[in-house]
Write an enzyme that holds these catalytic residues in place. Structure first.
Site, PDB file in Angstrom:
ATOM      1  N   SER A  92      -1.880 -27.059 -19.568  1.00 58.73           N
ATOM      2  CA  SER A  92      -2.987 -28.081 -20.283  1.00 58.73           C
ATOM      3  C   SER A  92      -2.248 -29.292 -20.773  1.00 58.73           C
ATOM      4  O   SER A  92      -1.011 -29.209 -21.237  1.00 58.73           O
ATOM      5  CB  SER A  92      -3.536 -27.335 -21.637  1.00 58.73           C
ATOM      6  N   TYR A 145      -3.080 -22.396 -30.129  1.00 58.38           N
ATOM      7  CA  TYR A 145      -3.371 -22.288 -28.624  1.00 58.38           C
ATOM      8  C   TYR A 145      -2.304 -23.244 -27.799  1.00 58.38           C
ATOM      9  O   TYR A 145      -1.787 -22.820 -26.864  1.00 58.38           O
ATOM     10  CB  TYR A 145      -4.912 -22.927 -28.296  1.00 58.38           C
ATOM     11  N   LYS A 183       0.816 -22.366 -24.796  1.00 56.19           N
ATOM     12  CA  LYS A 183       0.774 -23.144 -23.197  1.00 56.19           C
ATOM     13  C   LYS A 183       2.273 -23.519 -23.069  1.00 56.19           C
ATOM     14  O   LYS A 183       3.020 -23.348 -22.215  1.00 56.19           O
ATOM     15  CB  LYS A 183       0.023 -24.349 -23.312  1.00 56.19           C
TER      16      LYS A 183
HETATM   17  P1  NAD Z   1     -12.557 -19.192 -19.565  1.00 53.60           P
HETATM   18  O1  NAD Z   1     -12.610 -18.788 -20.813  1.00 53.60           O
HETATM   19  O2  NAD Z   1     -13.772 -19.610 -18.854  1.00 53.60           O
HETATM   20  O3  NAD Z   1     -11.708 -18.443 -18.533  1.00 53.60           O
HETATM   21  C1  NAD Z   1     -10.555 -17.416 -18.948  1.00 53.60           C
HETATM   22  C2  NAD Z   1     -11.032 -16.123 -18.570  1.00 53.60           C
HETATM   23  O4  NAD Z   1      -9.699 -15.256 -18.966  1.00 53.60           O
HETATM   24  C3  NAD Z   1     -12.100 -15.430 -19.257  1.00 53.60           C
HETATM   25  O5  NAD Z   1     -13.106 -14.958 -17.973  1.00 53.60           O
HETATM   26  C4  NAD Z   1     -11.700 -14.276 -19.867  1.00 53.60           C
HETATM   27  O6  NAD Z   1     -12.776 -13.136 -19.952  1.00 53.60           O
HETATM   28  C5  NAD Z   1     -10.424 -14.114 -19.108  1.00 53.60           C
HETATM   29  N1  NAD Z   1      -9.519 -13.292 -19.890  1.00 53.60           N
HETATM   30  C6  NAD Z   1      -8.860 -13.786 -21.474  1.00 53.60           C
HETATM   31  N2  NAD Z   1      -7.955 -12.964 -21.922  1.00 53.60           N
HETATM   32  C7  NAD Z   1      -7.911 -11.901 -20.693  1.00 53.60           C
HETATM   33  C8  NAD Z   1      -6.934 -10.878 -20.815  1.00 53.60           C
HETATM   34  N3  NAD Z   1      -5.962 -10.463 -21.754  1.00 53.60           N
HETATM   35  N4  NAD Z   1      -7.107 -10.013 -19.530  1.00 53.60           N
HETATM   36  C9  NAD Z   1      -7.714 -10.259 -18.680  1.00 53.60           C
HETATM   37  N5  NAD Z   1      -8.524 -11.252 -18.669  1.00 53.60           N
HETATM   38  C10 NAD Z   1      -8.555 -12.123 -19.723  1.00 53.60           C
HETATM   39  O7  NAD Z   1     -11.498 -20.723 -19.517  1.00 53.60           O
HETATM   40  P2  NAD Z   1     -11.584 -21.803 -18.442  1.00 53.60           P
HETATM   41  O8  NAD Z   1     -11.930 -22.811 -18.812  1.00 53.60           O
HETATM   42  O9  NAD Z   1     -11.722 -21.103 -17.178  1.00 53.60           O
HETATM   43  O10 NAD Z   1      -9.650 -21.870 -18.618  1.00 53.60           O
HETATM   44  C11 NAD Z   1      -8.712 -21.129 -17.625  1.00 53.60           C
HETATM   45  C12 NAD Z   1      -7.500 -21.192 -18.129  1.00 53.60           C
HETATM   46  O11 NAD Z   1      -7.105 -22.951 -18.050  1.00 53.60           O
HETATM   47  C13 NAD Z   1      -7.070 -21.056 -19.412  1.00 53.60           C
HETATM   48  O12 NAD Z   1      -5.752 -20.434 -19.475  1.00 53.60           O
HETATM   49  C14 NAD Z   1      -7.311 -22.162 -20.350  1.00 53.60           C
HETATM   50  O13 NAD Z   1      -6.454 -22.086 -21.356  1.00 53.60           O
HETATM   51  C15 NAD Z   1      -6.782 -23.160 -19.347  1.00 53.60           C
HETATM   52  N6  NAD Z   1      -7.212 -24.448 -19.562  1.00 53.60           N
HETATM   53  C16 NAD Z   1      -8.667 -24.934 -19.899  1.00 53.60           C
HETATM   54  C17 NAD Z   1      -9.126 -26.233 -20.197  1.00 53.60           C
HETATM   55  C18 NAD Z   1     -10.549 -26.192 -20.298  1.00 53.60           C
HETATM   56  O14 NAD Z   1     -10.899 -27.516 -20.848  1.00 53.60           O
HETATM   57  N7  NAD Z   1     -11.276 -25.456 -20.114  1.00 53.60           N
HETATM   58  C19 NAD Z   1      -7.885 -27.098 -20.328  1.00 53.60           C
HETATM   59  C20 NAD Z   1      -6.791 -26.970 -20.013  1.00 53.60           C
HETATM   60  C21 NAD Z   1      -6.284 -25.580 -19.536  1.00 53.60           C
HETATM   61  N1  UFG Z   2     -16.109 -34.473 -28.939  1.00 55.14           N
HETATM   62  C1  UFG Z   2     -17.079 -35.150 -29.724  1.00 55.14           C
HETATM   63  N2  UFG Z   2     -17.924 -34.171 -30.039  1.00 55.14           N
HETATM   64  C2  UFG Z   2     -17.936 -32.966 -29.686  1.00 55.14           C
HETATM   65  C3  UFG Z   2     -17.015 -32.293 -29.045  1.00 55.14           C
HETATM   66  C4  UFG Z   2     -15.996 -33.371 -28.745  1.00 55.14           C
HETATM   67  O1  UFG Z   2     -17.211 -36.417 -30.268  1.00 55.14           O
HETATM   68  O2  UFG Z   2     -18.765 -32.042 -30.120  1.00 55.14           O
HETATM   69  C5  UFG Z   2     -15.009 -35.568 -28.652  1.00 55.14           C
HETATM   70  C6  UFG Z   2     -13.556 -35.253 -28.783  1.00 55.14           C
HETATM   71  O3  UFG Z   2     -13.412 -35.737 -30.583  1.00 55.14           O
HETATM   72  C7  UFG Z   2     -12.617 -36.033 -27.967  1.00 55.14           C
HETATM   73  C8  UFG Z   2     -13.484 -35.860 -26.725  1.00 55.14           C
HETATM   74  O4  UFG Z   2     -14.979 -35.522 -27.070  1.00 55.14           O
HETATM   75  O5  UFG Z   2     -12.537 -37.248 -28.226  1.00 55.14           O
HETATM   76  C9  UFG Z   2     -13.324 -34.660 -25.659  1.00 55.14           C
HETATM   77  O6  UFG Z   2     -13.127 -33.524 -26.803  1.00 55.14           O
HETATM   78  P1  UFG Z   2     -12.887 -32.104 -26.084  1.00 55.14           P
HETATM   79  O7  UFG Z   2     -13.111 -31.193 -27.151  1.00 55.14           O
HETATM   80  O8  UFG Z   2     -14.009 -31.764 -24.973  1.00 55.14           O
HETATM   81  O9  UFG Z   2     -11.675 -31.938 -25.441  1.00 55.14           O
HETATM   82  P2  UFG Z   2     -10.070 -32.187 -25.984  1.00 55.14           P
HETATM   83  O10 UFG Z   2      -9.460 -33.409 -25.184  1.00 55.14           O
HETATM   84  O11 UFG Z   2     -10.162 -32.388 -27.403  1.00 55.14           O
HETATM   85  O12 UFG Z   2      -9.427 -30.788 -25.528  1.00 55.14           O
HETATM   86  C10 UFG Z   2      -9.906 -30.082 -24.455  1.00 55.14           C
HETATM   87  C11 UFG Z   2      -9.424 -28.423 -24.506  1.00 55.14           C
HETATM   88  C12 UFG Z   2      -8.160 -28.421 -24.867  1.00 55.14           C
HETATM   89  C13 UFG Z   2      -7.328 -28.989 -23.883  1.00 55.14           C
HETATM   90  C14 UFG Z   2      -7.652 -30.429 -23.411  1.00 55.14           C
HETATM   91  C15 UFG Z   2      -6.897 -30.942 -22.289  1.00 55.14           C
HETATM   92  O13 UFG Z   2     -10.137 -28.317 -25.568  1.00 55.14           O
HETATM   93  O14 UFG Z   2      -7.840 -27.132 -24.753  1.00 55.14           O
HETATM   94  O15 UFG Z   2      -8.965 -30.635 -23.302  1.00 55.14           O
HETATM   95  O16 UFG Z   2      -7.119 -30.014 -21.302  1.00 55.14           O
HETATM   96  F1  UFG Z   2      -6.027 -28.807 -24.027  1.00 55.14           F
END
Ligand code: NAD
Ligand code: UFG
Length: 348
Positions: A129, A153, A157
């Protein structure tokens, strides 16, 4: 014979979109998910969207920490590579429940890596991430920018990245690609799969979407005094289908003999403020999003966006969609499934 890819967390938001692109690309996909933060309906819908390729998808409800169950799966099937999405991802919750995050994300990954090694499957794509860039001193963030973590969290990572580097150091037959995602948003253009967070959404666009469908009264804007164009935080939003395609490019790259343990940013290289994103969503949906302003959210950075050069050069991948398409597809999903996969009119 088509390559078979194990996708952990494949029922989740990014996982489901990636499984679809894998199937459409001619891969076999085996999904392992404990459904902790997802619904099996997403897997069924991916199967339907994949049409004739749908039969190449299988699903196993397994928790990654259940080593005997994972062992059994690896003993029964041979995987060419693993894409590892499974993990918990809510920053605030990780501060409240750090052990839950370390247990799930670290133990889950270690068990997976052990079972992979025992079965001679040493090709991995891991979901890292942009959170590892913390509050970047310089933007765009390049893969060489300093990394740090601001919460449990983020530390999971960072630790998993380090574990992967150590594994490669100890055994150079591993091939590992660490993908640092920026801010995934939007949904598949069909509106049939999308993001369906449990409880109050932490992230901007799922919250905006719930305001638009009338589930919440207003969006709280966290911070209006940043040194940005309009005072609100700037992020690199990336369409989830572009992100999914980035995984196909990474899986293809694993076939390159020169790959060891490599990091790639997956972003668009463009920064967008909260207010710009809200305006784009209002345009796409025709809905007014009422705003309430509040102070900065603890741990939030001011401006984060990616350098995309390395992924373009080495993965031959580049994001195609802009924020208008992201908002159009997010609204299409939201309006068809206002309560996500549990929407009465959409459950099947
Ligand atoms: P998500 O929660 O929709 O998907 C994660 C999936 O993993 C879920 O379906 C959950 O049920 C499953 N899971 C969790 N723990 C498990 C376990 N122990 N065994 C089996 N399954 C398990 O999240 P997402 O947004 O699709 O994110 C996927 C990956 O990408 C995550 O590792 C997350 O940290 C990473 N990521 C997400 C974002 C974001 O903003 N969505 C940004 C950067 C990185
Ligand atoms: N924000 C608001 N109101 C809200 C939610 C978010 O103003 O209700 C703002 C935040 O302050 C930020 C922007 O919208 O300025 C984006 O916020 P997000 O929470 O959507 O995303 P972040 O960049 O803070 O973090 C997300 C995930 C992290 C991940 C990161 C990069 O939560 O886990 O993106 O992938 F690491």
């Amino acid at each position: 014979m088509s390559s078979s890819i194990l996708v952990t967390g494949g029922a989740g938001y990014i996982g489901s979109h990636t499984v679809l692109q894998l199937l459409l690309g001619g891969y076999k996909a085996v999904v392992v998910d404990n459904l902790d933060n997802s619904s099996e309906i997403a897997v069924k819908r991916v199967q339907e969207l994949a049409g004739e390729h749908g039969s190449n998808l299988t699903f196993h409800k397994i928790d990654l920490r259940d080593k005997p169950a994972l062992e059994q799966l690896f003993a029964s099937e041979k995987f060419d590579a693993v894409i590892h999405f499974a993990g918990l991802k809510a920053v605030g919750e990780s501060v409240q429940k750090p052990l839950m995050y370390y247990d799930n994300n670290l133990i889950g990954t270690i068990v997976l890596l052990e079972v992979m090694a025992a079965h001679g499957c040493k090709k991995l794509v891991f979901s890292s991430s942009a959170t590892v860039y913390g509050w970047p001193k310089v933007v765009p963030c390049t893969e060489e920018s300093p990394i740090s973590a601001m919460n449990p969290y983020g530390r999971t990572k960072l630790f998993i990245e380090e574990i992967c580097r150590d594994i490669y150091q100890s055994d150079s037959t591993w091939k590992i690609i660490l993908l640092r995602y920026f801010n995934p948003v939007g949904a598949h253009p069909s509106g049939y799969i999308g993001e369906d967070p449990r409880g109050i959404p932490n992230n901007l666009m799922p919250f905006v979407q719930q305001v638009a469908v009338g589930r919440r009264p207003a969006l709280t804007v966290f911070g209006t005094d940043y040194g940005t164009k309009d005072g609100t935080g700037v992020r690199d939003y990336i369409h989830v289908v572009d992100l999914a395609d980035g995984h196909i490019a990474a899986v293809n790259k694993l076939a390159d003999p020169s790959v060891g343990c490599e990091v790639y940013n997956l972003g668009t290289g463009k920064g967008t403020s909260v207010l710009e994103m809200v305006a784009a969503f209002e345009k796409a949906s025709g809905k007014k999003i009422p705003l309430v302003t509040a102070g900065r959210r603890p741990g939030d950075a001011e401006i984060v966006y990616a350098s995309t050069d390395k992924a373009e050069r080495e993965l031959n991948w580049k994001a195609k969609y802009g924020i208008d398409e992201m908002c159009r597809d997010q609204w299409n999903w939201a309006s068809k499934n206002p309560y996500g996969y549990e929407s009465p009119e959409s459950t099947n």
